[in-house]
Write an enzyme that holds these catalytic residues in place. Sequence first.
Site, PDB file in Angstrom:
ATOM      1  N   LYS A 189      43.282  29.835  43.099  1.00 29.25           N
ATOM      2  CA  LYS A 189      44.198  30.768  43.218  1.00 29.25           C
ATOM      3  C   LYS A 189      45.182  30.736  44.155  1.00 29.25           C
ATOM      4  O   LYS A 189      46.309  31.186  43.919  1.00 29.25           O
ATOM      5  CB  LYS A 189      43.018  31.952  43.409  1.00 29.25           C
ATOM      6  CG  LYS A 189      42.132  32.213  42.479  1.00 29.25           C
ATOM      7  CD  LYS A 189      42.393  32.107  41.169  1.00 29.25           C
ATOM      8  CE  LYS A 189      41.324  32.130  40.135  1.00 29.25           C
ATOM      9  NZ  LYS A 189      41.682  32.064  38.700  1.00 29.25           N
TER      10      LYS A 189
ATOM     11  N   GLY B 299      37.415  39.081  40.667  1.00 28.46           N
ATOM     12  CA  GLY B 299      36.686  39.882  41.685  1.00 28.46           C
ATOM     13  C   GLY B 299      35.679  39.376  42.661  1.00 28.46           C
ATOM     14  O   GLY B 299      35.197  40.006  43.542  1.00 28.46           O
TER      15      GLY B 299
ATOM     16  N   GLU C 122      45.856  38.267  51.638  1.00 29.90           N
ATOM     17  CA  GLU C 122      47.020  38.976  50.896  1.00 29.90           C
ATOM     18  C   GLU C 122      46.913  40.644  51.325  1.00 29.90           C
ATOM     19  O   GLU C 122      45.848  41.175  51.852  1.00 29.90           O
ATOM     20  CB  GLU C 122      46.597  39.318  49.498  1.00 29.90           C
ATOM     21  CG  GLU C 122      47.008  37.986  48.471  1.00 29.90           C
ATOM     22  CD  GLU C 122      46.918  38.519  46.962  1.00 29.90           C
ATOM     23  OE1 GLU C 122      46.276  39.200  46.722  1.00 29.90           O
ATOM     24  OE2 GLU C 122      47.294  37.560  46.315  1.00 29.90           O
TER      25      GLU C 122
ATOM     26  N   PHE D 122      46.676  44.250  51.090  1.00 26.56           N
ATOM     27  CA  PHE D 122      45.812  45.139  50.377  1.00 26.56           C
ATOM     28  C   PHE D 122      46.763  46.304  49.658  1.00 26.56           C
ATOM     29  O   PHE D 122      47.152  47.044  50.391  1.00 26.56           O
ATOM     30  CB  PHE D 122      44.748  45.641  51.206  1.00 26.56           C
ATOM     31  CG  PHE D 122      43.556  46.525  50.391  1.00 26.56           C
ATOM     32  CD1 PHE D 122      42.865  46.057  49.654  1.00 26.56           C
ATOM     33  CD2 PHE D 122      43.875  47.794  50.728  1.00 26.56           C
ATOM     34  CE1 PHE D 122      42.047  46.869  48.945  1.00 26.56           C
ATOM     35  CE2 PHE D 122      42.779  48.813  49.986  1.00 26.56           C
ATOM     36  CZ  PHE D 122      41.956  48.184  49.081  1.00 26.56           C
TER      37      PHE D 122
ATOM     38  N   LYS E  20      35.464  45.469  33.347  1.00 29.81           N
ATOM     39  CA  LYS E  20      36.329  46.398  32.461  1.00 29.81           C
ATOM     40  C   LYS E  20      35.540  47.319  31.587  1.00 29.81           C
ATOM     41  O   LYS E  20      34.541  46.616  31.053  1.00 29.81           O
ATOM     42  CB  LYS E  20      37.164  45.363  31.593  1.00 29.81           C
ATOM     43  CG  LYS E  20      38.249  44.756  32.520  1.00 29.81           C
ATOM     44  CD  LYS E  20      39.114  43.671  31.867  1.00 29.81           C
ATOM     45  CE  LYS E  20      40.037  42.945  33.026  1.00 29.81           C
ATOM     46  NZ  LYS E  20      40.590  41.760  32.375  1.00 29.81           N
TER      47      LYS E  20
ATOM     48  N   GLU F 222      47.988  38.048  35.159  1.00 27.28           N
ATOM     49  CA  GLU F 222      47.365  39.432  35.528  1.00 27.28           C
ATOM     50  C   GLU F 222      48.176  39.876  36.653  1.00 27.28           C
ATOM     51  O   GLU F 222      48.477  39.090  37.622  1.00 27.28           O
ATOM     52  CB  GLU F 222      46.042  39.049  35.951  1.00 27.28           C
ATOM     53  CG  GLU F 222      45.082  38.889  35.083  1.00 27.28           C
ATOM     54  CD  GLU F 222      43.380  38.841  35.600  1.00 27.28           C
ATOM     55  OE1 GLU F 222      42.598  38.774  34.792  1.00 27.28           O
ATOM     56  OE2 GLU F 222      43.362  39.398  37.000  1.00 27.28           O
TER      57      GLU F 222
ATOM     58  N   ARG G 159      42.406  31.436  29.206  1.00 33.15           N
ATOM     59  CA  ARG G 159      41.512  31.544  28.159  1.00 33.15           C
ATOM     60  C   ARG G 159      41.695  32.584  27.157  1.00 33.15           C
ATOM     61  O   ARG G 159      42.768  33.490  27.556  1.00 33.15           O
ATOM     62  CB  ARG G 159      40.271  31.506  28.683  1.00 33.15           C
ATOM     63  CG  ARG G 159      40.134  32.926  29.346  1.00 33.15           C
ATOM     64  CD  ARG G 159      38.647  33.345  29.873  1.00 33.15           C
ATOM     65  NE  ARG G 159      38.725  34.638  30.231  1.00 33.15           N
ATOM     66  CZ  ARG G 159      38.858  34.951  31.623  1.00 33.15           C
ATOM     67  NH1 ARG G 159      39.202  34.227  32.507  1.00 33.15           N
ATOM     68  NH2 ARG G 159      38.790  36.367  31.708  1.00 33.15           N
TER      69      ARG G 159
ATOM     70  N   VAL H 223      38.240  38.898  26.273  1.00 31.18           N
ATOM     71  CA  VAL H 223      37.455  39.893  25.659  1.00 31.18           C
ATOM     72  C   VAL H 223      38.479  40.919  24.922  1.00 31.18           C
ATOM     73  O   VAL H 223      38.209  41.225  23.745  1.00 31.18           O
ATOM     74  CB  VAL H 223      36.420  40.543  26.630  1.00 31.18           C
ATOM     75  CG1 VAL H 223      35.782  41.744  25.877  1.00 31.18           C
ATOM     76  CG2 VAL H 223      35.367  39.575  27.048  1.00 31.18           C
TER      77      VAL H 223
HETATM   78  C1  MV4 Z   1      43.758  42.978  44.884  1.00 30.15           C
HETATM   79  C2  MV4 Z   1      43.615  44.398  45.054  1.00 30.15           C
HETATM   80  C3  MV4 Z   1      44.520  45.031  46.172  1.00 30.15           C
HETATM   81  N1  MV4 Z   1      45.249  44.157  46.776  1.00 30.15           N
HETATM   82  N2  MV4 Z   1      44.708  42.263  45.418  1.00 30.15           N
HETATM   83  C4  MV4 Z   1      40.035  42.324  42.214  1.00 30.15           C
HETATM   84  C5  MV4 Z   1      39.655  41.268  41.070  1.00 30.15           C
HETATM   85  C6  MV4 Z   1      40.946  40.380  41.228  1.00 30.15           C
HETATM   86  N3  MV4 Z   1      41.131  39.796  39.952  1.00 30.15           N
HETATM   87  C7  MV4 Z   1      41.897  41.025  41.963  1.00 30.15           C
HETATM   88  N4  MV4 Z   1      41.353  42.091  42.476  1.00 30.15           N
HETATM   89  C8  MV4 Z   1      41.908  43.020  43.285  1.00 30.15           C
HETATM   90  N5  MV4 Z   1      43.060  42.211  44.028  1.00 30.15           N
HETATM   91  C9  MV4 Z   1      45.725  42.880  46.571  1.00 30.15           C
HETATM   92  N6  MV4 Z   1      46.315  42.218  47.244  1.00 30.15           N
HETATM   93  C10 MV4 Z   1      42.641  44.908  44.251  1.00 30.15           C
HETATM   94  C11 MV4 Z   1      41.684  44.260  43.569  1.00 30.15           C
HETATM   95  C12 MV4 Z   1      40.769  45.158  43.050  1.00 30.15           C
HETATM   96  C13 MV4 Z   1      40.921  45.183  41.401  1.00 30.15           C
HETATM   97  C14 MV4 Z   1      42.053  44.720  40.578  1.00 30.15           C
HETATM   98  C15 MV4 Z   1      42.057  44.977  39.262  1.00 30.15           C
HETATM   99  C16 MV4 Z   1      41.203  45.650  38.905  1.00 30.15           C
HETATM  100  C17 MV4 Z   1      40.233  46.264  39.441  1.00 30.15           C
HETATM  101  C18 MV4 Z   1      39.999  46.327  40.679  1.00 30.15           C
HETATM  102  C19 MV4 Z   1      38.982  46.654  41.498  1.00 30.15           C
HETATM  103  C20 MV4 Z   1      38.896  46.454  42.876  1.00 30.15           C
HETATM  104  C21 MV4 Z   1      39.925  45.683  43.552  1.00 30.15           C
END
Ligand code: MV4
Length: 447
Positions: free
Chosen positions: A116, A165, A200, A202, A237, A275, A291, A294
Amino acid sequence: MFDKVLIANRGEIALRINRACHEMGIKTVAVHSTADSHAMNVRLADETVCIGPPPARASYLNIPAILSAATITGADAIHPGLGFLAENADFAAAVEEHGFTFIGPSAEHIRLMGDKIRAKAAAARLGIPVVPGSAQAVRDLADAEAAARAIGYPVLLKAAAGGGGRGIRPAADAAQLARMLPLAQAEAMAAFGDDAIYLERFLNRPRHIEVQLLGDGQGGIIHLGERDCSLQRAHQKLLEEAPSPALDNGERERILALAVAALQELGYKSAGTIEFLYEDGAFYFIEMNTRLQVEHAVSEMISGVDIVKEQLRIANGLPLGYAQADIALNGHAIECRINAESPEDFRPCPGRVSEYHAPGGFGVRVDSALYQGYEVPSYYDSLVAKLIVHGRSREECLMRLRRALAEYVIGGIETTIPLHQRLVEDPEFRRGAYDIHWLERFLARSG
Ligand code: MV4
């Protein structure tokens, strides 16, 4: 075109791939565990090979068993589906070393996006906006504190080998960072065999928006629009839709063009998804999935493009069957993930399906390997069906979804259908006013 394809997966996605192969005149091989001998995708394949006992480690993740099955059946190519080995670069390389075609991206691109930190650096280099953060893994606490001060609190600690996640922890201040860093490193080492952690900023209340892309590795890249995947619980999801109700056409065109240009530069081959988190009008790259996903079906419904058929054509060395100008994105699509789970506490509910009746009619698609009398095994993911509806507008789509959910009968096991029925009645959901935290609050107030 390939004569025979081995499908290294199970359930609804294996059936989805089997369907695309048969429509292209390609014979199929289903590999399966002993728990899946009576599965619908196994019944509908041309040949079947049992590759091991129920635990995935011993069957769907058993690379030597899968390669042996491809050899004895004389398959030309292997489709990994999703999950299991789909983003395992060593598997992709091993498939090719054994003389089969891997139906997916190059092993190098899978490896790049699996790290990542490297993925994020590549995205930034390719002109995609990323979340402000540490450019590299943090070496120690002093390094992490310096990075966090530069980024500004609160920060997120993420595992370089994580994704989806897994391995994410927040830190609101320096004291929390000091407590979290060793925990995050130990957890990442235990889960992924790699303790690299990056930081990162938040983002508080973003939406999760992803762009569906297809590349042919010969210079052709197209997008099939974006999906909004913000409705999640515990990083699972629940419902996805396309297009995102949060974007206007200007914002949409901007992010789609950036994503296409980036993959063109990369020379990407096969289906992929970029994403983003989207907050206050800004997009931030988080990950790329190398990939089939779903939720690919919602993009198929608005574009008319069969993504799996394109993957098969591309893997066979053909250029994309479409230029961007050939694709008109039409109307609105919503997918409900139907899991064999209690709709109250999400505990898995495997068991025998005593009654089964799937909805149909105009604009309704069901991707499922369920049938009456089928026994849902307890060993695997609980996704048993995807209900995908299409309409000319989001409003028509919602009305059709309500109608289709009411027709769906799955007896003998608990499913998440009642939860989807509550969701489609919710005024905020109907307005499209939700972010990644919205579903947790909805469950707390409606449960
Ligand atoms: C984050 C975020 C907030 N800030 N990054 C969770 C899954 C992963 N693919 C990335 N994720 C997150 N990254 C920053 N800098 C919040 C999440 C996150 C989240 C992201 C997408 C869909 C659902 C989520 C649920 C909790 C946290």
